[in-house]
Design an enzyme around this catalytic site. Structure first.
Site, PDB file in Angstrom:
ATOM      1  N   ARG A 115      34.779  39.057  39.244  1.00  0.00           N
ATOM      2  CA  ARG A 115      34.870  40.521  39.177  1.00  0.00           C
ATOM      3  C   ARG A 115      34.495  41.165  40.510  1.00  0.00           C
ATOM      4  NH1 ARG A 115      32.510  41.295  32.957  1.00  0.00           N
ATOM      5  NH2 ARG A 115      34.504  40.763  31.971  1.00  0.00           N
ATOM      6  N   TYR A 148      43.281  42.217  35.770  1.00  0.00           N
ATOM      7  CA  TYR A 148      42.659  40.928  35.490  1.00  0.00           C
ATOM      8  C   TYR A 148      41.162  40.912  35.767  1.00  0.00           C
ATOM      9  CZ  TYR A 148      43.764  39.429  40.420  1.00  0.00           C
ATOM     10  OH  TYR A 148      43.881  39.307  41.771  1.00  0.00           O
ATOM     11  N   GLU A 149      40.527  39.859  35.286  1.00  0.00           N
ATOM     12  CA  GLU A 149      39.059  39.724  35.276  1.00  0.00           C
ATOM     13  C   GLU A 149      38.404  40.818  34.442  1.00  0.00           C
ATOM     14  OE1 GLU A 149      38.531  36.996  36.167  1.00  0.00           O
ATOM     15  OE2 GLU A 149      40.116  36.597  37.601  1.00  0.00           O
ATOM     16  N   GLY A 150      39.092  41.235  33.394  1.00  0.00           N
ATOM     17  CA  GLY A 150      38.603  42.305  32.533  1.00  0.00           C
ATOM     18  C   GLY A 150      39.183  43.618  32.980  1.00  0.00           C
ATOM     19  N   GLN A 200      35.737  47.183  31.685  1.00  0.00           N
ATOM     20  CA  GLN A 200      34.583  47.330  32.582  1.00  0.00           C
ATOM     21  C   GLN A 200      33.797  48.596  32.233  1.00  0.00           C
ATOM     22  OE1 GLN A 200      33.901  44.827  34.653  1.00  0.00           O
ATOM     23  NE2 GLN A 200      35.806  43.839  34.022  1.00  0.00           N
TER      24      GLN A 200
END
Length: 593
Positions: free
Chosen positions: A294, A437-439, A444
């Site tokens: 992240r 991506y990555e949440g 977030q």
């Protein structure tokens, strides 16, 4: 145009703003000096500008290719990666116990801004390796670490994170990949993973996958997941490759951007894997990898915006269109360069303010990543609190603003930017994935308001507010930087008001927290920018007051002034919107959309 790494700007942040040399005792590396840092920045810039940037467009045009499970990267990419490994750039921040150089994360992330801007897709290969390395280092057994980490540290082997499956993305409780104990301490892993960045390629002879799977008979949902190390090839204790494992890439995704990175569909068929940590602790252990990713994604989004901004500036100086509203500025030419027009300057200044503020925000956060390992317990605790609080803000806010800057870059190019002759299109396409991506950025925001704010009784946010109050108090009498200090104080007050509103209304109705979350995150991001811009203004003004005539410092203040006067007022709008609550969002029946 060739990308040029912003060495001067990062040097200013590291030495004059953050004064990293003062933290040497916390880094655990007594050799970190100003001269060493500057040398790394200079050489890192040369590598990014001279080796990585020239292959960026090639990757966008050629894409990765797959044939019979074998993936090849674009022309020149494998060679560039091997140069990167040979020069030691992949091992900067890794533990020396496993062959790394042991440099602070803040130095690695400074160089990372160069490589990600030079080619976001290329930078993902070593970036994913770093995440996997730290996940194994934090939770793996001594045997696993000794066997797999040394060649990951050097870059000879790469790494990945395998979470997503066709039926689950954000909701990882739906993971179906199964792990069956073999009775010898290993497990047989079977299932399919999708969207696996760098899952297969021709850079390295081995790829070490970190894979979320459910041990046979484990409870449903998140609590039943475990994390496994599953290599592409097995290896003996000396690190020599042996037989192929039961994992292969069965397809590549055709994507909007980051074409040079292989985004793979990975099939596991009785692949042998080793447990990382304990059974049922997979998500806890994977968070080490995910948090690393992240932060890297926030850096990536901002770095793409940096490259897009640089190209837009060059285009604005070269492109002749119309005359200045106040009279010709290029009287010998047929028209003036478009940089004379106020609205073009608005787009460029907005981009510059976001990019320069973001660079400093990244390095401030990287400093916290280093300080959380300090032997001073109070320093370590505070930094660890800040890492938890700031990570979702940095990921979401910087990727959102990076895409915005890339969009402004295309707008500056006009019709030319919409063609593939210029790289404005590539930057816009590459930047868009960073918000997903990555949440996703919405996730977030939910993580921020639902988990990070209330964690440990709100200790992190209260400490952060205290730091801002102390800075404002200390500098309130400095008339030269008064606009920056006042802007910070006002933004902090609005963020505090928004925080109190969430505390009072979010628990009573969780939808209120969900409805407010994105605006709250953006209010938080603007406040963080105001804090770092105030620190940069203070450092720049101090240089001017000391008699330094370098225009760099005056220009820094002018850019910061644009942020304070033309961007920071958005904080008020975000506060107003978040306080409207959930009713206006939830009132419309689903059938009416």
């Amino acid at each position: 145009m060739a990308y040029k790494s912003p060495v001067r700007d990062l040097s200013f942040v590291l030495h004059d703003v953050l004064q990293v040399e003062n933290y040497a005792e916390h880094f655990g590396n007594p050799d970190v000096s100003r001269d060493l840092i500057d040398q790394i920045l200079e050489e890192g810039a040369k590598f990014a500008d001279g080796v990585i940037a020239p292959i960026n467009k090639t990757g966008d045009i050629e894409h990765c290719k797959i044939e019979n499970g074998v993936v090849t990267t674009p022309t020149g990419w494998k060679e560039a990666y091997h140069q990167m490994v040979e020069a030691g750039w992949t091992s900067l921040a890794f533990n020396p116990e496993y062959g790394g150089q042991g440099l602070p994360a803040i130095i690695s992330m400074a160089v990372g801004q160069f490589t990600a801007a030079a080619s976001a897709a290329f930078s993902m290969y070593p970036g994913l390796t770093a995440g996997a390395f730290h996940g194994i280092e934090a939770n793996g057994s001594d045997e696993l670490k000794a066997k797999w980490l040394p060649k990951m540290a050097t870059g000879e082997w790469t790494g990945t994170m395998n979470l997503t499956e066709p039926q689950c993305g954000t909701d990882l409780g739906l993971v179906r990949t199964k792990a069956v104990p073999n009775g010898d301490g290993t497990y047989s892993i079977t299932g399919q993973k999708i969207w696996i960045s760098a899952g297969e390629h021709d850079f390295a002879e081995n790829i070490v996958h970190t894979v979320l799977a459910r041990v046979e008979g484990a409870v449903p949902g998140i609590k039943g997941l475990s994390l496994f190390l599953v290599p592409k090839f097995h290896a003996d204790d000396a690190g020599n490759i042996t037989e192929r494992n039961g994992v292969e890439c069965v397809g590549l995704e055709h994507k909007m951007g980051i074409h040079g990175n292989a985004t793979c569909v990975m099939q596991y068929e009785n692949a042998k894997g080793w447990l990382i940590g304990e059974e049922g602790r997979g998500m806890n252990n994977m968070f080490v990898v995910m948090n690393e990713a992240r932060l890297g994604t926030g850096l990536q989004g901002l770095a793409i915006g940096d490259a897009a901004y640089q190209h837009a500036v060059e285009f604005a100086n070269d492109r002749l269109q119309s005359r200045s509203l106040t009279g010709p500025k290029n009287p010998d030419g047929p028209a003036d360069p478009i940089i004379v027009h106020p609205d073009v300057r608005r787009m460029l200044l907005e981009s510059k303010a976001y990019v320069e503020g973001g660079r400093a925000f990244i390095l401030w956060t990287a400093l916290q990543a280093d300080l959380q390992h300090s032997k001073d317990e109070a320093v370590a605790q505070k930094a660890n609190d800040y890492m938890g609080l700031i990570t979702p803000v940095l990921k979401a806010f910087l990727t959102d603003r990076g895409f915005h800057v890339a969009s402004l870059g295309m707008q500056v190019h006009g019709g030319s930017g919409y063609t593939e002759h210029f790289q404005a299109s590539q930057y816009l396409r590459d930047a868009r994935i960073t918000m997903i991506y990555e949440g996703t950025n919405g996730i977030q925001a939910l993580d921020l308001v639902g988990r990070k704010l209330p964690a440990k009784g709100g200790r992190a946010i209260m400490s952060w507010f205290g730091d801002i109050d102390a800075f404002v108090s200390e500098n309130s009498g400095n008339e030269a930087i008064k606009p920056y200090v006042d802007g910070l104080a006002d933004a902090k007050e609005k963020l505090q008001e928004g925080t109190m509103w969430l505390m009072q209304n979010g628990m009573a109705n969780p939808d209120n927290a969900g409805a407010a979350s994105t605006d709250y995150l953006h209010l938080f991001g603007l406040t963080a920018y105001a804090y770092i811009w105030a620190q940069m203004a203070k450092a720049a003004q101090a240089k001017i007051d000391a008699g330094d005539s370098d225009p760099f410092y005056a220009n820094k203040l002018k850019t910061g002034r644009y942020f304070v006067e033309r961007i920071l007022p958005d904080a008020g709008a975000h506060l107003t919107k978040l306080k409207t609550g959930a009713e206006v969002l939830m009132d419309l029946d689903a059938s009416a959309f």
